[in-house]
Scaffold this active site. Structure first.
Site, short mmCIF file in Angstrom:
data_model
loop_
_atom_site.label_atom_id
_atom_site.label_comp_id
_atom_site.label_asym_id
_atom_site.label_seq_id
_atom_site.Cartn_x
_atom_site.Cartn_y
_atom_site.Cartn_z
N LYS A 168 0.86 -1.16 0.13
CA LYS A 168 -0.02 0.05 -0.03
C LYS A 168 0.80 1.27 -0.12
O LYS A 168 0.67 2.29 -0.51
CB LYS A 168 -0.91 0.17 1.32
CG LYS A 168 -1.94 -0.96 1.03
CD LYS A 168 -2.95 -0.88 2.21
CE LYS A 168 -4.14 -1.88 2.22
NZ LYS A 168 -3.77 -3.02 2.65
N ARG A 196 -41.12 -1.58 -10.32
CA ARG A 196 -42.23 -0.61 -10.53
C ARG A 196 -43.21 -1.65 -11.30
O ARG A 196 -42.67 -2.69 -11.95
CB ARG A 196 -41.84 0.51 -11.40
CG ARG A 196 -41.05 1.51 -10.60
CD ARG A 196 -40.26 2.49 -11.60
NE ARG A 196 -41.32 3.52 -12.07
CZ ARG A 196 -42.09 4.50 -11.50
NH1 ARG A 196 -41.41 4.71 -10.12
NH2 ARG A 196 -42.99 5.25 -11.85
N1 DCP Z 1 -46.42 14.25 -3.72
C1 DCP Z 1 -45.96 15.38 -3.30
N2 DCP Z 1 -44.82 15.48 -2.53
C2 DCP Z 1 -44.50 14.43 -2.03
C3 DCP Z 1 -44.92 13.10 -2.28
C4 DCP Z 1 -46.15 13.06 -3.06
O1 DCP Z 1 -46.10 16.43 -4.06
N3 DCP Z 1 -43.31 14.41 -1.09
C5 DCP Z 1 -47.43 14.07 -4.60
C6 DCP Z 1 -47.01 14.39 -6.18
C7 DCP Z 1 -46.73 12.89 -6.40
C8 DCP Z 1 -47.95 12.30 -5.89
O2 DCP Z 1 -48.19 12.94 -4.59
O3 DCP Z 1 -46.69 12.81 -7.84
C9 DCP Z 1 -47.96 10.90 -5.54
O4 DCP Z 1 -46.85 10.39 -4.82
P1 DCP Z 1 -46.06 9.40 -5.24
O5 DCP Z 1 -44.82 9.16 -4.41
O6 DCP Z 1 -46.79 7.90 -5.37
O7 DCP Z 1 -45.15 9.41 -6.49
P2 DCP Z 1 -45.54 9.27 -8.11
O8 DCP Z 1 -47.02 8.61 -8.32
O9 DCP Z 1 -45.45 10.50 -8.76
O10 DCP Z 1 -44.58 8.33 -8.72
P3 DCP Z 1 -44.52 6.94 -8.59
O11 DCP Z 1 -44.69 6.11 -9.70
O12 DCP Z 1 -43.01 6.57 -8.24
O13 DCP Z 1 -45.34 6.49 -7.50
#
Ligand code: DCP
Ligand code: MG
Ligand code: MN
Length: 356
Positions: A90, A168
């Protein structure tokens, strides 16, 4: 600065010392490393030997620090008190390249493992690092609750369904689950409005979870959520509860796990019930995405208004310093998403356009 220069001239192998210390620190930051592993794998005698080994490492660093000239060769390095073959190699790596690859490697390993732990539902950064420092390295370690760790109910479920939840779902699967939920909801009350929100409404090909928004017009929805959850459990669409859902009024949130059929993977589901008057605001909020929401809220604030999950508010007064609300304001009676966009002076954006 002067002090540092002085130290540097005093030790001709300062770069070596620095790198070896950095490496030693990465081990120290991780008291669980091979250390703990070996406690399990080896006998007591070996364990003692190992401790002496660690001692030797710091002896080596001290000796290098005391060395009055620049180390030139492997033989020379080996001649230093406390330096064995591995440390000598090292030392020469640092002398030749100015670097010690092992440091990167060790740090990366920790980052990767902490990342895996954080991927478990219910596990945040603090817990992930805590588990790592206790010596846990794999999901199996978490499952076996090695090193005496305890899991919350949510973490327990998160570990149990880790593989399913790591992926997903195709939007078709989300749609199938949603259709079943709509049928059950309407069997309780035909006046319920049920929408699928989040990434699905934005038209994404895959969804991280299913987001459902429920309301009733006219506003009268006693115990809708508890009754719906009971039905969904009976139908084996819901597999586990992660929180919420116990409120029997119009504003409730539920988090859980669901699946299309016993042959399918388990998925995350969020259900939100709201009073009808908040429907447009909730549509915007629950459609997202989160970054779009943040910019809309910022804009509302700049125009002296406030946008939240319930809708657009005027007359909200905030303390200049703390940003805390000092006057709640009034909810604007805007009947649609479009009306909220218009009132804010934002050109209309379809859900699929509301992405970062
Ligand atoms: N949301 C928000 N702020 C957060 C969490 C959620 O404004 N901290 C709102 C926006 C998101 C929605 O709620 O689009 C749904 O939250 P999700 O965590 O389920 O995120 P998405 O549906 O957009 O993406 P995914 O496909 O990963 O669930
Ligand atoms: Mg979602
Ligand atoms: Mn969600």
């Amino acid at each position: 600065l002067q002090k540092r220069d002085k130290v540097r001239t005093e030790c001709p192998n300062q770069d070596v010392v620095d790198k070896l210390r950095e490496l030693a620190n990465t081990y120290r930051n991780r008291p669980g490393d091979d250390y703990h592993w070996r406690v399990y794998a080896y006998s007591k005698g070996d364990y003692l030997k190992m401790l002496t080994c660690n001692l030797t490492r710091s002896v080596a660093i001290a000796s290098i620090r005391n060395c009055k000239h620049r180390i030139e060769s492997l033989e020379e390095a080996l001649g230093i008190h406390g330096v064995g073959v591995k440390t000598a190699e090292k030392i020469m790596e640092v002398i030749r390249t100015g670097n010690l690859k092992r440091i990167r490697y060790e740090q990366d390993e920790r980052t990767v493992i902490v990342g895996i732990f954080r991927g478990i539902y219910g596990v945040g950064t603090t817990v992930a690092y805590d588990w790592y420092s206790r010596g846990l390295r794999t999901l199996e370690d978490v499952k076996q609750r090695r090193f005496g760790i305890k899991l919350t109910a949510a973490q327990d479920i998160g570990v149990k369904y880790y593989e399913d939840l790591a992926s997903r779902m195709p939007r078709e699967e989300a749609k199938d689950i949603f259709d079943q939920i709509v049928t059950h909801a309407h069997s309780i009350d035909s006046k319920l409005s049920v929408e699928i929100m989040g990434s699905y409404r934005r038209g994404e090909e895959t969804c991280g979870d299913i987001d459902i928004l429920i309301t009733r017009n006219p506003e009268d929805a006693l115990e809708v959520l508890p009754r719906l959850l009971k039905k969904l459990h009976e139908a084996k669409i819901l597999v586990a509860d992660l929180g919420g859902g116990d409120v029997d009024d119009l504003e409730a949130k539920y988090m859980g796990l669901c699946r299309r059929s016993p042959r399918d993977k388990v998925r995350r589901i969020d259900i939100l019930t709201i009073p009808y008057s908040q429907w447009p605001g909730a549509l915007i909020y629950f459609t997202g995405d989160d970054i779009f929401n943040r910019s809309m809220r910022l804009l509302a604030n700049k125009k002296g208004m406030s946008l939240n999950q319930r809708g657009l508010w005027t007359g909200v007064v905030r303390d200049h310093r703390t940003r805390q609300k000092t006057a709640a304001g009034t909810l604007l009676n805007l009947p649609t998403e479009r009306a909220i966009f218009e009132y804010l002076g934002v050109p209309w954006q379809e859900p699929h356009q509301r992405v970062r």
